[in-house]
Design a protein around this motif. Structure first.
Motif, mmCIF file in Angstrom:
data_model
loop_
_atom_site.group_PDB
_atom_site.id
_atom_site.type_symbol
_atom_site.label_atom_id
_atom_site.label_comp_id
_atom_site.label_asym_id
_atom_site.label_seq_id
_atom_site.Cartn_x
_atom_site.Cartn_y
_atom_site.Cartn_z
ATOM 1 N N LYS A 6 0.826 -1.197 0.000
ATOM 2 C CA LYS A 6 0.000 0.000 0.000
ATOM 3 C C LYS A 6 0.863 1.252 0.000
ATOM 4 O O LYS A 6 2.000 1.257 0.459
ATOM 5 C CB LYS A 6 -0.923 -0.005 1.213
ATOM 6 C CG LYS A 6 -1.961 -1.126 1.189
ATOM 7 C CD LYS A 6 -2.859 -1.066 2.416
ATOM 8 C CE LYS A 6 -3.909 -2.159 2.369
ATOM 9 N NZ LYS A 6 -4.791 -2.127 3.577
ATOM 10 N N TRP A 7 0.278 2.356 -0.495
ATOM 11 C CA TRP A 7 0.985 3.623 -0.522
ATOM 12 C C TRP A 7 1.121 4.168 0.892
ATOM 13 O O TRP A 7 0.205 4.094 1.700
ATOM 14 C CB TRP A 7 0.223 4.618 -1.389
ATOM 15 C CG TRP A 7 0.898 5.960 -1.458
ATOM 16 C CD1 TRP A 7 0.607 7.076 -0.732
ATOM 17 C CD2 TRP A 7 2.008 6.299 -2.291
ATOM 18 N NE1 TRP A 7 1.456 8.094 -1.058
ATOM 19 C CE2 TRP A 7 2.335 7.647 -2.015
ATOM 20 C CE3 TRP A 7 2.752 5.592 -3.228
ATOM 21 C CZ2 TRP A 7 3.367 8.310 -2.666
ATOM 22 C CZ3 TRP A 7 3.791 6.248 -3.881
ATOM 23 C CH2 TRP A 7 4.088 7.587 -3.595
ATOM 24 N N SER A 8 2.288 4.715 1.189
ATOM 25 C CA SER A 8 2.555 5.334 2.475
ATOM 26 C C SER A 8 2.942 6.794 2.243
ATOM 27 O O SER A 8 3.596 7.113 1.242
ATOM 28 C CB SER A 8 3.697 4.607 3.193
ATOM 29 O OG SER A 8 4.182 5.369 4.277
ATOM 30 N N ASP A 9 2.567 7.671 3.144
ATOM 31 C CA ASP A 9 2.916 9.079 3.004
ATOM 32 C C ASP A 9 4.428 9.292 2.940
ATOM 33 O O ASP A 9 4.898 10.263 2.341
ATOM 34 C CB ASP A 9 2.337 9.889 4.167
ATOM 35 C CG ASP A 9 0.902 10.340 3.898
ATOM 36 O OD1 ASP A 9 0.440 10.179 2.748
ATOM 37 O OD2 ASP A 9 0.245 10.827 4.827
ATOM 38 N N ASP A 10 5.187 8.399 3.548
ATOM 39 C CA ASP A 10 6.645 8.520 3.494
ATOM 40 C C ASP A 10 7.166 8.421 2.063
ATOM 41 O O ASP A 10 8.232 8.960 1.748
ATOM 42 C CB ASP A 10 7.296 7.425 4.347
ATOM 43 C CG ASP A 10 7.056 7.628 5.833
ATOM 44 O OD1 ASP A 10 6.916 8.788 6.243
ATOM 45 O OD2 ASP A 10 7.005 6.626 6.561
ATOM 46 N N TYR A 11 6.431 7.729 1.210
ATOM 47 C CA TYR A 11 6.882 7.543 -0.160
ATOM 48 C C TYR A 11 6.933 8.864 -0.924
ATOM 49 O O TYR A 11 7.658 8.985 -1.917
ATOM 50 C CB TYR A 11 5.968 6.569 -0.906
ATOM 51 C CG TYR A 11 5.933 5.168 -0.326
ATOM 52 C CD1 TYR A 11 6.835 4.763 0.650
ATOM 53 C CD2 TYR A 11 4.998 4.241 -0.781
ATOM 54 C CE1 TYR A 11 6.791 3.480 1.168
ATOM 55 C CE2 TYR A 11 4.952 2.959 -0.271
ATOM 56 C CZ TYR A 11 5.839 2.580 0.706
ATOM 57 O OH TYR A 11 5.799 1.313 1.215
ATOM 58 N N TRP A 12 6.141 9.854 -0.485
ATOM 59 C CA TRP A 12 6.188 11.158 -1.149
ATOM 60 C C TRP A 12 7.597 11.726 -1.110
ATOM 61 O O TRP A 12 8.052 12.371 -2.067
ATOM 62 C CB TRP A 12 5.222 12.143 -0.486
ATOM 63 C CG TRP A 12 3.775 11.855 -0.687
ATOM 64 C CD1 TRP A 12 2.851 11.518 0.265
ATOM 65 C CD2 TRP A 12 3.043 11.888 -1.929
ATOM 66 N NE1 TRP A 12 1.608 11.332 -0.301
ATOM 67 C CE2 TRP A 12 1.691 11.551 -1.644
ATOM 68 C CE3 TRP A 12 3.402 12.160 -3.254
ATOM 69 C CZ2 TRP A 12 0.708 11.489 -2.626
ATOM 70 C CZ3 TRP A 12 2.429 12.100 -4.240
ATOM 71 C CH2 TRP A 12 1.103 11.769 -3.929
ATOM 72 N N LEU A 13 8.302 11.497 0.004
ATOM 73 C CA LEU A 13 9.661 12.026 0.134
ATOM 74 C C LEU A 13 10.596 11.394 -0.892
ATOM 75 O O LEU A 13 11.409 12.076 -1.520
ATOM 76 C CB LEU A 13 10.188 11.764 1.549
ATOM 77 C CG LEU A 13 9.371 12.340 2.708
ATOM 78 C CD1 LEU A 13 10.021 11.967 4.035
ATOM 79 C CD2 LEU A 13 9.229 13.844 2.579
ATOM 80 N N LEU A 14 10.486 10.077 -1.070
ATOM 81 C CA LEU A 14 11.338 9.367 -2.021
ATOM 82 C C LEU A 14 11.065 9.848 -3.439
ATOM 83 O O LEU A 14 11.980 10.028 -4.243
ATOM 84 C CB LEU A 14 11.095 7.863 -1.917
ATOM 85 C CG LEU A 14 11.176 7.240 -0.529
ATOM 86 C CD1 LEU A 14 10.809 5.769 -0.575
ATOM 87 C CD2 LEU A 14 12.572 7.414 0.050
ATOM 88 N N LEU A 15 9.788 10.042 -3.714
ATOM 89 C CA LEU A 15 9.391 10.459 -5.056
ATOM 90 C C LEU A 15 9.776 11.915 -5.307
ATOM 91 O O LEU A 15 10.209 12.272 -6.411
ATOM 92 C CB LEU A 15 7.887 10.264 -5.219
ATOM 93 C CG LEU A 15 7.339 10.079 -6.641
ATOM 94 C CD1 LEU A 15 8.052 8.952 -7.361
ATOM 95 C CD2 LEU A 15 5.840 9.805 -6.585
ATOM 96 N N MET A 16 9.633 12.755 -4.300
ATOM 97 C CA MET A 16 9.996 14.161 -4.444
ATOM 98 C C MET A 16 11.488 14.312 -4.697
ATOM 99 O O MET A 16 11.922 15.192 -5.457
ATOM 100 C CB MET A 16 9.596 14.948 -3.201
ATOM 101 C CG MET A 16 9.880 16.443 -3.320
ATOM 102 S SD MET A 16 9.320 17.379 -1.881
ATOM 103 C CE MET A 16 7.536 17.259 -2.118
ATOM 104 N N GLN A 17 12.279 13.455 -4.078
ATOM 105 C CA GLN A 17 13.724 13.518 -4.284
ATOM 106 C C GLN A 17 14.068 13.300 -5.755
ATOM 107 O O GLN A 17 14.938 13.978 -6.316
ATOM 108 C CB GLN A 17 14.428 12.487 -3.407
ATOM 109 C CG GLN A 17 15.937 12.637 -3.377
ATOM 110 C CD GLN A 17 16.584 11.686 -2.394
ATOM 111 O OE1 GLN A 17 16.332 10.491 -2.417
ATOM 112 N NE2 GLN A 17 17.420 12.219 -1.513
ATOM 113 N N ILE A 18 13.389 12.370 -6.393
ATOM 114 C CA ILE A 18 13.604 12.135 -7.818
ATOM 115 C C ILE A 18 13.066 13.303 -8.634
ATOM 116 O O ILE A 18 13.691 13.756 -9.597
ATOM 117 C CB ILE A 18 12.929 10.815 -8.259
ATOM 118 C CG1 ILE A 18 13.552 9.629 -7.514
ATOM 119 C CG2 ILE A 18 13.064 10.619 -9.768
ATOM 120 C CD1 ILE A 18 12.871 8.298 -7.798
#
Length: 216
Positions: A6-18
């Motif tokens: 499932k999607w986690s809000d923490d993943y936004w950070l990983l994606l934003m870095q890219i």
């Protein structure tokens, strides 16, 4: 069918870095870093691409807050991402996903199809796209298109031709009856079943997207 993590809000950070890596903006769906993150999170590239578009449009208050916190502070973002990776499963990725079923169809597409070969389903798909652009007599190492694709996916032109020869045995229009064997036979038949009978325009469009993986 197995379900993805499932999607986690923490993943936004990983994606934003890219997203913030130069050139800043939405990266192609099959950009190598997007695919690497997909494999890490067990989420298909199209899911991450759609999420990245949401970042670009600041679609939710949550994204706006993350952007305000990290968008102009890449060092802070890097620290947050590093901390997340350290904390994920306390350093054990398997523990992090314990009890979570994952659909590995897209993941297998980026892994070698057999021992002793670097060929992946993605590479076979690109070769199949080129296969439909050539005639059997031009499926040889000296053909410029063959050499160009070989350079892109970092294999020898002879390896591309070897795959094309297997595809000829899959092609009902050629109706080749001579026997053939080897580790690529079954994977090539699988790729043919997936794309060989579909519209060549659809395959060509997908192949163009996949090329981003090898260009990045």
């Amino acid at each position: 069918m197995a379900k993805n993590a499932k999607w986690s809000d923490d993943y936004w950070l990983l994606l934003m870095q890219i997203y913030l890596q130069k050139p800043v903006g939405v990266k192609p769906m099959f950009h190598r870093k997007m695919v690497d993150l997909s494999l890490e999170l067990h989420l298909p590239p199209n899911v991450l691409f759609n999420k990245m578009c949401q970042i670009a449009n600041l679609e939710t208050p949550r994204i706006e807050h993350i952007w305000e916190t990290y968008g102009r502070n890449p060092k802070k973002l890097t620290r947050a991402v590093s901390l997340w990776r350290e904390m994920r499963g306390y350093g054990d990725a398997n523990a992090f996903y314990e009890g979570v079923e994952v659909q590995e169809t897209f993941e297998r597409d980026f892994k070698p199809v057999a021992e002793g070969t670097t060929m992946t389903p993605v590479m076979l798909t690109l070769i199949l796209d080129l296969y439909f652009r050539l005639t059997p007599v031009t499926m040889v190492p000296k053909t410029p298109e063959v050499q160009e694709l070989a350079r892109l996916i970092k294999v020898k032109p002879t390896e591309v031709v070897e795959v094309m020869d297997v595809f000829q045995h899959c092609d009902p229009y050629l109706n080749r009856k001579d026997a053939i064997n080897g580790p690529l036979v079954s994977p090539c038949h699988e790729i043919w079943r997936r794309y060989g009978n579909s519209e060549t325009e659809q395959l060509a469009s997908y192949a163009e997207q996949l090329k981003d993986y090898f260009k990045s």
